[in-house]
Design a protein around this motif. Structure first.
Motif, PDB file in Angstrom:
ATOM      1  N   GLY A  21      -0.757  -1.075  -9.283  1.00 48.25           N
ATOM      2  CA  GLY A  21      -0.210   0.261  -9.060  1.00 48.25           C
ATOM      3  C   GLY A  21      -1.269   1.326  -8.851  1.00 48.25           C
ATOM      4  O   GLY A  21      -0.944   2.506  -8.745  1.00 48.25           O
ATOM      5  N   ASN A  22      -2.532   0.907  -8.782  1.00 46.60           N
ATOM      6  CA  ASN A  22      -3.585   1.884  -8.506  1.00 46.60           C
ATOM      7  C   ASN A  22      -3.456   2.351  -7.064  1.00 46.60           C
ATOM      8  O   ASN A  22      -3.075   1.582  -6.180  1.00 46.60           O
ATOM      9  CB  ASN A  22      -4.965   1.266  -8.748  1.00 46.60           C
ATOM     10  N   ARG A  23      -3.812   3.594  -6.854  1.00 46.12           N
ATOM     11  CA  ARG A  23      -3.652   4.249  -5.562  1.00 46.12           C
ATOM     12  C   ARG A  23      -4.970   4.859  -5.127  1.00 46.12           C
ATOM     13  O   ARG A  23      -5.632   5.526  -5.910  1.00 46.12           O
ATOM     14  CB  ARG A  23      -2.585   5.338  -5.711  1.00 46.12           C
ATOM     15  N   ILE A  80       4.891   3.991  -0.419  1.00 47.30           N
ATOM     16  CA  ILE A  80       5.273   3.200   0.746  1.00 47.30           C
ATOM     17  C   ILE A  80       4.001   2.922   1.533  1.00 47.30           C
ATOM     18  O   ILE A  80       3.120   3.773   1.637  1.00 47.30           O
ATOM     19  CB  ILE A  80       6.350   3.881   1.608  1.00 47.30           C
ATOM     20  N   ALA A  81       3.911   1.699   2.046  1.00 45.13           N
ATOM     21  CA  ALA A  81       2.679   1.294   2.723  1.00 45.13           C
ATOM     22  C   ALA A  81       2.958   0.121   3.647  1.00 45.13           C
ATOM     23  O   ALA A  81       3.924  -0.620   3.448  1.00 45.13           O
ATOM     24  CB  ALA A  81       1.620   0.898   1.692  1.00 45.13           C
ATOM     25  N   TYR A  82       2.114  -0.033   4.632  1.00 42.55           N
ATOM     26  CA  TYR A  82       2.138  -1.245   5.427  1.00 42.55           C
ATOM     27  C   TYR A  82       1.447  -2.334   4.615  1.00 42.55           C
ATOM     28  O   TYR A  82       0.605  -2.056   3.761  1.00 42.55           O
ATOM     29  CB  TYR A  82       1.439  -1.018   6.761  1.00 42.55           C
ATOM     30  N   ASP A  83       1.795  -3.583   4.884  1.00 42.33           N
ATOM     31  CA  ASP A  83       1.302  -4.681   4.046  1.00 42.33           C
ATOM     32  C   ASP A  83      -0.222  -4.747   3.973  1.00 42.33           C
ATOM     33  O   ASP A  83      -0.768  -5.101   2.930  1.00 42.33           O
ATOM     34  CB  ASP A  83       1.891  -6.007   4.533  1.00 42.33           C
ATOM     35  N   ARG A 138       6.121   1.746  -8.178  1.00 39.19           N
ATOM     36  CA  ARG A 138       6.624   0.717  -7.276  1.00 39.19           C
ATOM     37  C   ARG A 138       6.002   0.909  -5.907  1.00 39.19           C
ATOM     38  O   ARG A 138       5.779   2.039  -5.477  1.00 39.19           O
ATOM     39  CB  ARG A 138       8.144   0.830  -7.177  1.00 39.19           C
ATOM     40  N   ILE A 139       5.744  -0.216  -5.226  1.00 35.34           N
ATOM     41  CA  ILE A 139       5.167  -0.177  -3.884  1.00 35.34           C
ATOM     42  C   ILE A 139       6.128  -0.881  -2.935  1.00 35.34           C
ATOM     43  O   ILE A 139       6.495  -2.034  -3.159  1.00 35.34           O
ATOM     44  CB  ILE A 139       3.779  -0.858  -3.853  1.00 35.34           C
ATOM     45  N   ILE A 140       6.536  -0.180  -1.892  1.00 37.60           N
ATOM     46  CA  ILE A 140       7.468  -0.702  -0.899  1.00 37.60           C
ATOM     47  C   ILE A 140       6.676  -0.990   0.374  1.00 37.60           C
ATOM     48  O   ILE A 140       6.028  -0.094   0.927  1.00 37.60           O
ATOM     49  CB  ILE A 140       8.581   0.329  -0.576  1.00 37.60           C
ATOM     50  N   THR A 141       6.744  -2.238   0.856  1.00 35.67           N
ATOM     51  CA  THR A 141       6.088  -2.622   2.104  1.00 35.67           C
ATOM     52  C   THR A 141       7.131  -3.245   3.036  1.00 35.67           C
ATOM     53  O   THR A 141       8.166  -3.720   2.576  1.00 35.67           O
ATOM     54  CB  THR A 141       4.941  -3.631   1.858  1.00 35.67           C
TER      55      THR A 141
END
Length: 192
Positions: free
Chosen positions: A130-132, A155-158, A176-179
């Protein structure tokens, strides 16, 4: 050493974003939008804090338009000194170019304070903890220091999801990270 590692990651991700063709970018943004819209935390929220995507970031425009069509409030950040504050918008017409060329709310927009609003957080890269890694201004870290109760969705590309990115004690993680293609990362850790 850590600063140069962060800059290497930033440069690598920016190069990857430049190689994306518009069709792939459109498809990936559509998938991200649908995944976000399906989240119960988004469906149940009265207001969602979101960034206005630019320069190859995972797209937020379709997502924001869908939320506005559902009658939800959307608030986007505006830089004020070293802080960001969120303002309600009703569409792109309420935005103008701001700091670093990022679209910001016009002065006619209403400042919003909703401590329960989920936040769609921008970033260059993320890891499975979860680091950004942001753009280096620290705006979101300071915002979450002031308002720690927000749920944080990245939100990010893979290719932006890495095994590890350098993190410092003051860096605030996402929940949470959504790809578009990979498994979404819902994180279980103490945010203290």
């Amino acid at each position: 050493m850590e600063k140069s590692e962060k800059n290497e990651i930033r440069n690598w991700i920016k190069e990857q974003r430049k190689t994306l063709d518009s069709t792939t970018e459109h498809v990936w943004n559509e998938v991200i939008c649908q995944k976000l819209l399906s989240l119960s935390e988004i469906r149940q929220a009265f207001c969602i804090y979101c960034y206005a995507s630019f320069h190859g970031e995972a797209g937020t425009w379709k997502f924001m338009e869908a939320l506005l069509n559902q009658g939800k409030y959307i608030a986007v950040p505006k830089v004020t000194g070293k802080q960001i504050e969120f303002y309600a918008i009703s569409g792109k017409k309420d935005l103008k170019e701001g700091v670093m060329g990022i679209m910001e709310p016009k002065s006619t927009c209403l400042k919003i304070c909703d401590p329960d609003a989920p936040v769609i957080v921008p970033g260059i890269a993320f890891d499975r903890e979860g680091n950004r890694l942001g753009y280096g201004g620290g705006y979101y870290d300071r915002f979450f220091e002031r308002e720690p109760s927000h749920l944080r969705f990245a939100i990010a590309y893979d290719f932006q999801l890495l095994d590890r990115i350098p993190a410092e004690p003051h860096d605030k993680r996402v929940d949470r990270i959504i790809t578009p293609k990979g498994k979404d990362w819902g994180l279980n850790y103490d945010s203290d």
